[in-house]
Design a protein around this motif. Structure first.
Motif, PDB file in Angstrom:
ATOM      1  N   PHE A   4       3.532  13.535   7.930  1.00  0.00           N
ATOM      2  CA  PHE A   4       2.546  12.542   7.532  1.00  0.00           C
ATOM      3  C   PHE A   4       2.363  12.550   6.015  1.00  0.00           C
ATOM      4  CE2 PHE A   4       1.096  12.675  11.950  1.00  0.00           C
ATOM      5  CZ  PHE A   4       0.811  11.330  12.162  1.00  0.00           C
ATOM      6  N   SER A   5       3.291  13.144   5.278  1.00  0.00           N
ATOM      7  CA  SER A   5       3.075  13.384   3.856  1.00  0.00           C
ATOM      8  C   SER A   5       2.830  12.095   3.078  1.00  0.00           C
ATOM      9  CB  SER A   5       4.264  14.139   3.260  1.00  0.00           C
ATOM     10  OG  SER A   5       5.455  13.376   3.419  1.00  0.00           O
ATOM     11  N   TYR A   6       3.571  11.022   3.388  1.00  0.00           N
ATOM     12  CA  TYR A   6       3.320   9.766   2.687  1.00  0.00           C
ATOM     13  C   TYR A   6       3.848   8.600   3.520  1.00  0.00           C
ATOM     14  CZ  TYR A   6       8.168   8.760   1.308  1.00  0.00           C
ATOM     15  OH  TYR A   6       9.486   8.443   1.318  1.00  0.00           O
ATOM     16  N   ALA A   7       3.380   7.417   3.182  1.00  0.00           N
ATOM     17  CA  ALA A   7       3.859   6.188   3.806  1.00  0.00           C
ATOM     18  C   ALA A   7       3.683   5.058   2.815  1.00  0.00           C
ATOM     19  CB  ALA A   7       3.092   5.886   5.095  1.00  0.00           C
ATOM     20  N   THR A   8       4.549   4.079   2.865  1.00  0.00           N
ATOM     21  CA  THR A   8       4.445   2.924   1.981  1.00  0.00           C
ATOM     22  C   THR A   8       4.950   1.690   2.713  1.00  0.00           C
ATOM     23  OG1 THR A   8       5.107   2.011  -0.158  1.00  0.00           O
ATOM     24  CG2 THR A   8       6.681   3.467   0.928  1.00  0.00           C
ATOM     25  N   ILE A  56       5.495  -6.866   8.555  1.00  0.00           N
ATOM     26  CA  ILE A  56       5.320  -5.555   7.942  1.00  0.00           C
ATOM     27  C   ILE A  56       6.687  -4.942   7.672  1.00  0.00           C
ATOM     28  CG2 ILE A  56       4.450  -3.205   8.234  1.00  0.00           C
ATOM     29  CD1 ILE A  56       2.195  -4.307   9.896  1.00  0.00           C
ATOM     30  N   GLN A  57       6.918  -4.563   6.418  1.00  0.00           N
ATOM     31  CA  GLN A  57       8.160  -3.907   6.029  1.00  0.00           C
ATOM     32  C   GLN A  57       7.867  -2.454   5.682  1.00  0.00           C
ATOM     33  OE1 GLN A  57      10.573  -6.216   3.175  1.00  0.00           O
ATOM     34  NE2 GLN A  57       9.143  -7.921   3.503  1.00  0.00           N
ATOM     35  N   ASP A  58       8.509  -1.541   6.389  1.00  0.00           N
ATOM     36  CA  ASP A  58       8.345  -0.121   6.127  1.00  0.00           C
ATOM     37  C   ASP A  58       9.290   0.268   4.991  1.00  0.00           C
ATOM     38  OD1 ASP A  58       8.033   2.582   6.108  1.00  0.00           O
ATOM     39  OD2 ASP A  58       8.349   2.866   8.259  1.00  0.00           O
ATOM     40  N   LEU A  59       8.714   0.641   3.839  1.00  0.00           N
ATOM     41  CA  LEU A  59       9.522   0.955   2.662  1.00  0.00           C
ATOM     42  C   LEU A  59       9.839   2.439   2.536  1.00  0.00           C
ATOM     43  CD1 LEU A  59       7.696  -1.345   0.065  1.00  0.00           C
ATOM     44  CD2 LEU A  59       9.634  -1.898   1.561  1.00  0.00           C
ATOM     45  N   LYS A  60       9.357   3.261   3.451  1.00  0.00           N
ATOM     46  CA  LYS A  60       9.598   4.704   3.377  1.00  0.00           C
ATOM     47  C   LYS A  60      11.071   5.005   3.655  1.00  0.00           C
ATOM     48  CE  LYS A  60       7.933   9.134   5.180  1.00  0.00           C
ATOM     49  NZ  LYS A  60       6.970   9.808   6.079  1.00  0.00           N
ATOM     50  N   ASN A  61      11.663   5.834   2.796  1.00  0.00           N
ATOM     51  CA  ASN A  61      13.051   6.285   2.948  1.00  0.00           C
ATOM     52  C   ASN A  61      14.052   5.136   2.945  1.00  0.00           C
ATOM     53  OD1 ASN A  61      12.125   8.950   3.212  1.00  0.00           O
ATOM     54  ND2 ASN A  61      11.855   8.684   5.431  1.00  0.00           N
ATOM     55  N   HIS A  83       0.824  -1.200   0.000  1.00  0.00           N
ATOM     56  CA  HIS A  83       0.000   0.000   0.000  1.00  0.00           C
ATOM     57  C   HIS A  83       0.866   1.261   0.000  1.00  0.00           C
ATOM     58  CE1 HIS A  83       0.297   0.699   4.506  1.00  0.00           C
ATOM     59  NE2 HIS A  83       0.198   1.944   4.072  1.00  0.00           N
ATOM     60  N   TYR A  84       0.309   2.288  -0.597  1.00  0.00           N
ATOM     61  CA  TYR A  84       0.943   3.598  -0.659  1.00  0.00           C
ATOM     62  C   TYR A  84      -0.111   4.629  -0.287  1.00  0.00           C
ATOM     63  CZ  TYR A  84       3.282   7.783  -2.406  1.00  0.00           C
ATOM     64  OH  TYR A  84       3.863   9.027  -2.502  1.00  0.00           O
ATOM     65  N   VAL A  85       0.249   5.566   0.592  1.00  0.00           N
ATOM     66  CA  VAL A  85      -0.708   6.569   1.061  1.00  0.00           C
ATOM     67  C   VAL A  85      -0.046   7.938   1.095  1.00  0.00           C
ATOM     68  CG1 VAL A  85      -0.143   6.017   3.469  1.00  0.00           C
ATOM     69  CG2 VAL A  85      -2.256   7.241   2.946  1.00  0.00           C
ATOM     70  N   GLU A  86      -0.796   8.952   0.668  1.00  0.00           N
ATOM     71  CA  GLU A  86      -0.337  10.342   0.727  1.00  0.00           C
ATOM     72  C   GLU A  86      -1.301  11.150   1.581  1.00  0.00           C
ATOM     73  OE1 GLU A  86       0.222  12.125  -3.047  1.00  0.00           O
ATOM     74  OE2 GLU A  86       2.002  10.930  -3.566  1.00  0.00           O
ATOM     75  N   HIS A  87      -0.743  11.995   2.464  1.00  0.00           N
ATOM     76  CA  HIS A  87      -1.530  12.862   3.330  1.00  0.00           C
ATOM     77  C   HIS A  87      -1.159  14.319   3.071  1.00  0.00           C
ATOM     78  CE1 HIS A  87      -2.724   9.337   5.563  1.00  0.00           C
ATOM     79  NE2 HIS A  87      -1.479   9.080   5.902  1.00  0.00           N
TER      80      HIS A  87
END
Length: 409
Positions: free
Chosen positions: A131-135, A160-165, A117-121
């Motif tokens: 909170f700009s984005y998370a994946t 759960i693997q946090d792919l952000k940054n 999943h990919y989310v933009e705030h």
């Protein structure tokens, strides 16, 4: 489906009869192409005609009627595993167990799900956190085991693997472990299971608890549990105090196309501030205009003296069709409008930012969401959601774009 299609089951089901009876149906003469098949199924007691001694082979069948035929074939020892899986809900309503079909293949089954999943705030929280984005990439492995004819076990491991940054952060937890069974006329569930209360408008997370259910057409569910906070942490950890209690009861029923439900939930120490309790009750109605379009409304009420602002709220939902993992090309649309005081929810099901540090959790939220889902190929389903939400008692707002692809196996 046309009733005549069940004739193909005569050979596929392997149903046998000691002897063929005389022709039971006046509209199936001896020269009819399906004469032998119909007599075979009728003699085995799998199919029945109408009161006027006709078979009615050109008439359309309901799913319930087809389930009755499958149930009778199962009773005869026929191999109908695929049909039993397709009509599992209808067979359950008929009181026919299909667990024995699972045991024929294996006593333990392993299934899985992978979700990207990919989310933009639009916004940052009060402390400046981005909170700009998370994946993320989430993988779940499910283990289902049959204990005996009346009890089964379910477990689930989640990674759960946090792919952000590109940080590489990941967690692996044993998130589900519970049993389901029967005690007399009660259906029992106990352990660490998932609870989605009042369509997720009150709570949508795991709990450690036990619940019992009674009834089919009118169903009553009651239970005791230790709830989690919005991050999935049990209350004993999130508050630093001893584990607190949650009690709940739900009553539901259906009158033709109208579904009705009511819920009562008593939480202790589950909001972020320790020492805060909350009691919530809800009533809901959902009407199916046809097999595709549904419209629902829910009213919620909580403890106003524990929070600021309104102590009640409502949610309106409209849905059209819906993506089915087993059917490529299927799709659906969902639209919701929310107006909820903070005391009406603990861990909301939606993926917007209202139940988050961006908003003060004692203020509540209002706004709308729209979502679309589509099955790209069998067991591959995508979904996109858009949220536009405002703080009820303040001036903060947030927009969220959520997207995901789910693979099941």
């Amino acid at each position: 489906m046309k009733k005549s299609l069940v004739l193909a089951m005569a050979m596929a089901l392997g149903v046998t009869a000691s002897a063929y009876a005389a022709n039971p149906f006046s509209d199936v003469p001896a020269g009819h192409w399906a004469y032998d098949s119909i007599n075979k199924l009728a003699a085995a007691g799998v199919i029945e005609g109408y009161g006027d001694s006709t078979f009615g082979g050109d008439k359309l069948m309901t799913r319930y009627e087809m389930a009755q035929i499958v149930a009778k074939a199962m009773a005869k020892g026929a191999n109908v595993d695929k049909l039993a899986a397709e009509f599992a809900d209808e067979l359950d309503n008929l009181g026919v167990r299909v667990a024995n079909l699972e045991k024929k293949a294996d006593n333990v089954k392993i299934t899985g799900e992978m979700r990207y999943h990919y989310v933009e705030h639009d916004g940052v929280d009060k402390d400046g956190k981005d909170f700009s984005y998370a994946t993320q990439l989430r993988s779940r492995i499910w283990v289902n085991g049959q204990i005996n004819d009346d009890w089964k076990y379910t477990g689930m491991i989640e990674n759960i693997q946090d792919l952000k940054n590109n940080t590489g952060d990941e967690t692996t937890k044993f998130q589900r472990a519970y049993v389901n069974g029967k005690l007399g006329g009660l259906a029992v569930q106990a352990g660490r299971y998932h609870a989605k209360w009042s369509e997720g408008n009150v709570y949508d997370n795991r709990v450690d608890g036990v619940q019992v259910a009674y009834g089919k057409d009118v169903k009553l569910v009651a239970g005791y549990a230790k709830a989690a906070n919005k991050d999935g942490i049990s209350t004993s950890t999130s508050t630093g105090n001893n584990a607190k209690d949650t009690y709940y009861a739900e009553l539901s029923g259906k009158v033709e196309n109208l579904s009705l439900a009511a819920g009562y939930y008593k939480f202790e120490d589950v909001k972020e501030k320790a020492g805060v309790d909350d009691t919530i009750w809800t009533v809901a109605a959902n009407y199916a205009f046809d097999k595709n379009f549904k419209l629902g409304a829910m009213y919620l009420n909580g403890d106003k003296d524990k929070y600021n602002g309104d102590d009640d709220g409502f949610v309106v939902t409209a849905s059209y069709k819906g993506a089915k993992a087993a059917k490529a090309g299927s799709w659906g649309l969902v639209a919701k409008y929310y107006d909820q005081g903070a005391s009406t929810y603990i861990d909301h099901t939606m993926n917007g930012l209202a139940d988050n540090d961006l908003f003060n959790t004692t203020e509540g939220f209002k706004g709308y969401s729209v979502a679309a889902n589509y099955t790209f190929a069998k067991n591959i389903v995508g979904q996109v959601e858009w949220y536009d939400l405002d703080q009820k008692e303040g001036n903060k707002d947030a927009q969220t774009l959520w997207s995901q692809v789910v693979f099941t196996f």
